[in-house]
Design a protein around this motif. Structure first.
Motif, short mmCIF file in Angstrom:
data_model
loop_
_atom_site.label_atom_id
_atom_site.label_comp_id
_atom_site.label_asym_id
_atom_site.label_seq_id
_atom_site.Cartn_x
_atom_site.Cartn_y
_atom_site.Cartn_z
N PRO C 98 0.84 -1.20 0.00
CA PRO C 98 0.00 0.00 0.00
C PRO C 98 0.87 1.25 0.00
CG PRO C 98 -0.58 -1.49 1.82
CD PRO C 98 0.70 -1.98 1.24
N GLY C 99 0.35 2.32 -0.53
CA GLY C 99 1.10 3.57 -0.52
C GLY C 99 0.17 4.74 -0.73
N PRO C 100 0.59 5.91 -0.31
CA PRO C 100 -0.30 7.07 -0.37
C PRO C 100 -0.58 7.56 -1.79
CG PRO C 100 1.82 7.65 0.59
CD PRO C 100 1.86 6.19 0.34
N ARG C 102 -2.16 5.64 -3.78
CA ARG C 102 -3.45 5.00 -4.06
C ARG C 102 -4.31 5.04 -2.80
NH1 ARG C 102 -0.58 0.12 -4.43
NH2 ARG C 102 1.10 1.54 -3.84
N GLY C 103 -5.33 5.85 -2.79
CA GLY C 103 -6.15 6.02 -1.60
C GLY C 103 -7.43 5.20 -1.66
#
Lengths: 271, 254, 283
Positions: C98-100, C102-103
């Protein structure tokens, strides 16, 4: 951390094949840790696990030793059974009739933190050191959790299930017996399971205080007389009783409420 | 709302008053000698009287100290191990079977071993409190942490939370309702256990006071420590309830 | 089990109507499959060999019956679930977690119950080291944008479902992801609230044209919102058809309902789904 980070969605748990033996392995591990610890300490008062295990057949083989333990179990069974008979109806009534709940709640709340086994000296004054006092103390200790769990279970019964029962023409008593009781059964049995272990605890404690007979009596007399092998052997026996009773009850519970999806395989409230 | 509330209070007061009245009546009408059952008034007066004395407070203090230290250790260990087992497979594989075996063992039976191992002073009693209070906290933490909404964790990760911080930034607060329930059970258990330990072997503490009074058949003095420990339990329970209200103000009623 | 009506290969690449871009797609899903281990029986293939490119700024819906793995595909793009096979690239870089950028916005809202509305919204900003005062200022603006001015100090439990989802959207927009991953975000809301949130979502999207990947099982919702609808079949989850929605923007739902083109899209896609084996359409 990985379990949370994301791969836990549907992957099967590893170690399924050894899972049934895990408690056994845990027992062996604990005994091994004890053995090593005792050898390292090397004091007389802490025997090794093997020495303690060797003393177990001596106690169980001894006529009076076994009789003492069976006496204990009998008192425990009577105390527990009478508590179950009284507590479940009371708890269910509290869960469904608000007035009953308001009547009993405060007194249960006030008596909850009273150490029941500590009543032993007082009750002994009135009823002597015999079976009656000890059974009564066990009864008192076990009632509260069973009442409480039955109460919570009955309270949580879906209102519409009860309406359905009423619509089918059931009387209030029939609704209690045929709808509320089975619906609350998982919760009730959770309470009984706590009660079972609590009964064992109270049994040991009451016998420590009123030293006349029983498993707790052997345990503490041995401690006083410095028979350390016997002390630790009794600890193993009492511990094994706890594990066996609990496992047996869990079997029963699973069979009775196979329809329910309760996931708690160990009750929270031992004391 | 107000009407039902006051009705509840009246209803709830009935059994308490009834017990006190019956108790008083039994004594007053001479059914039981005061030596066996002291009048409630006498117990109350003695309690108030003793609360003013330093000796009684010192005994109560000893009990409270063991209770507090034992409970705190149990809470730290229980929450720590419970969280680790919930998020880490390896820890889980070790902790689960151990807990399954140890949880149903009556811990009082371990007390003689603790006495032999740790001596007759504070340590053995604290250890017993830890042994008894640990499992409710550990289990409730574990259940709380394993049943949290997975998507809370995902939301936090997506917002840039490093994975190693998820444990205390998301899992711990999300499991808090369950953890506090376990703590409440453990607190009552701690009260009971510390008292019993002091009854079995001690030279101070409230439990010891009960045994001392029982040896000399001082019935009034037997009731005082019993009522004190119950009051202590109620007060601590109320404090925890207050803490719960504050800590869980964002959670739906549990 | 009837065979699928169309060969998979011709569909996965999309109809030729899509203009060929020189720039790499925002999201490239390449050969992604996901197998779940099930207790006892043989492994369950949830999604099978998905290939899909999503252009920057596109609003793409994944539509399918329950059990077709559409949410799983979204979780894989989010980096929450690792695919059994295949890779996902975002801006030409393979994702690892996960990473910011992709919200996510979930059907369950997944708001932190122990934080206030404002605390939830500024969580990601604080996580990225934005000072509290600045984060709060941006939080206030975002909350005003989603129509929740004045609710900053409320706890999520005090809000209705629609308001909770507005907070969740604001929380995700706060850290300014390039892609919004929406997992049936309006599925738990009543019809009236759903319509309002759909309109508001389109308004927000029109402003900065983020790439949106939107999972839903409601055909009308997918057609109304999207540039492109990916229709999936299940067991295993495969792309059945990619439908380009050529309706003018900005769209207004009330007008669209009378629009023949809109109706035709809805009917065509309904038929596609009806064609699927078994009771493919779930409520």
């Amino acid at each position: 951390m990985s379990a949370v980070a994301g791969d836990g969605t549907a992957t099967a748990r590893i170690g399924i094949s050894i899972a049934p033996f895990a408690p056994l392995l845990a027992c062996l591990g604990l005994l091994a840790a004890w053995q090593i610890g005792a050898l390292l300490l090397g004091t007389d008062s802490i025997p090794t696990a093997l020495d303690a295990l060797r003393a177990v057949p001596d106690i169980l083989g001894d006529r009076s030793g076994l009789a003492n333990i069976l006496d204990s179990i009998r008192r425990m069974a009577i105390g527990l059974a009478s508590a179950v008979v009284v507590s479940i109806p009371l708890g269910l009534a509290m869960g469904r009739v608000p007035a009953v709940a308001s009547f009993f709640n405060p007194i249960l709340m006030v008596t909850y933190p009273v150490p029941k086994a500590a009543l032993m000296p007082v009750i002994m004054l009135w009823l002597g050191v015999g079976d009656l006092s000890k059974t009564l103390v066990i009864f008192l200790a076990v009632t509260l959790p069973i009442i409480y769990h039955s109460f919570e279970g009955a309270k949580a019964v879906e209102e519409k299930m009860i309406w359905s029962g009423a619509a089918m023409g059931m009387s209030r008593l029939q609704i209690m017996a045929r709808i509320v009781l089975p619906a609350a059964l998982p919760e009730i049995l959770a309470g009984c399971r706590t009660g079972l272990v609590l009964a064992l605890i109270t049994m040991v404690t009451s016998e420590m205080i009123a030293r006349k007979s029983g498993a707790g009596n052997i345990l503490f007399n041995a401690l006083d007389m410095g028979q350390y092998d016997t002390v630790f052997a009794m600890i193993i026996i009492i511990g094994a009783l706890g594990i066996i009773f609990d496992a047996a009850f869990d079997r029963l519970r699973r069979a009775l409420v196979a329809w329910s999806d309760t996931r708690q395989d160990i009750p929270l409230s031992f004391s | 709302m107000r009407a039902t509330l006051s009705r509840d209070i009246v209803l709830g007061a009935i059994p308490l008053i009834l017990i006190a009245a019956v108790w008083q009546a039994i004594v007053s009408f001479g059914y039981a000698p005061a030596a066996l059952l002291p009048p409630p008034g006498a117990v109350f007066v003695r309690l108030v009287h003793q609360l003013g004395g330093t000796d009684f407070l010192a005994q109560g203090g000893a009990t409270l100290l063991r209770l507090f230290v034992g409970f705190t250790i149990a809470a730290v260990l229980g929450i720590g191990i419970g969280l680790m087992a919930a998020v880490h497979r390896g820890v889980d594989a070790v902790v689960r079977p151990l807990v399954r075996v140890l949880a149903p063992v009556p811990k009082v039976a371990l007390y003689p071993a603790l006495l032999l191992l740790l001596g007759f002073d504070h340590a053995s009693k604290i250890a017993l409190v830890v042994a008894d209070a640990l499992f409710p906290i550990l289990l409730s933490t574990y259940y709380g942490a394993t049943t949290i909404e997975q998507k809370l964790v995902w939301s936090a990760l997506a917002a840039g939370t490093p994975p190693h911080q998820v444990l205390y930034k998301v899992v711990l607060p999300a499991a808090m309702p369950s953890i506090l329930t376990g703590c409440r059970i453990a607190l009552v258990i701690s009260c009971i256990v510390v008292f019993l330990a002091e009854m079995i072997s001690s030279t101070d503490g409230l439990g010891y006071l009960l045994v001392r009074a029982a040896r000399s058949f001082q019935t009034v003095d037997m009731f005082v420590p019993l009522i004190s420990i119950s009051l202590l339990g109620l007060i601590l329970n109320a404090l925890l309830y207050g803490a719960r209200k504050v800590l869980l103000r964002g959670f739906p009623e549990v | 089990m009837r065979p699928l009506t169309m060969p998979r290969d011709s569909i996965a690449n999309g109809p030729p109507a899509v203009p060929v871009r020189a720039a790499p797609p925002m999201i490239a899903i390449q050969g992604v499959s996901q197998t779940f281990k099930t207790a006892g029986r043989k492994d369950h293939l949830a999604i099978s060999d998905i290939n899909l490119d999503i252009a920057d700024g596109a609003f793409v819906s994944i539509l399918g019956p329950s059990g077709c793995g559409k949410s799983t595909l979204l979780y894989i793009v989010g980096g929450f679930v690792a695919p059994t096979a295949g890779i996902v690239k975002v801006k030409d870089k393979a994702i690892t977690g996960p990473g910011p950028d992709r919200g996510p916005v979930f059907q369950e809202f997944a708001l932190f119950p122990w934080k206030t509305v404002l605390g939830n919204v500024i969580y990601g900003l604080r996580q990225q080291g934005v000072p509290r005062a600045e984060a709060e200022e941006r939080g206030h603006k975002l909350l005003a944008m989603v129509g929740l001015k004045g609710y900053e100090a409320f706890y999520p439990k005090e809000l209705s479902g629609g308001m909770k989802q507005r907070v969740a959207i604001a929380r995700t927009l706060a850290y300014n992801p390039s892609v919004l991953l929406m997992d049936e975000p309006f599925g738990a809301l009543d019809a009236h609230t759903r319509t309002r949130l759909q309109n508001d979502l389109l308004d927000i999207w029109e402003r900065d044209r983020k790439t949106v990947l939107f999972v839903t099982h409601a055909v009308d919702e997918a057609v109304y919102l999207s540039d492109k609808v990916i229709v999936m079949s299940r067991s295993p989850g495969r792309i059945k058809k990619v439908v380009d929605i050529d309706l003018p923007r900005p769209r207004r739902r009330a007008e669209l309902l009378l629009d023949v083109h809109y109706q035709k899209y809805v009917v065509d896609i309904e038929r596609l789904i009806e064609d699927a084996p078994e009771d493919a359409v779930h409520p």
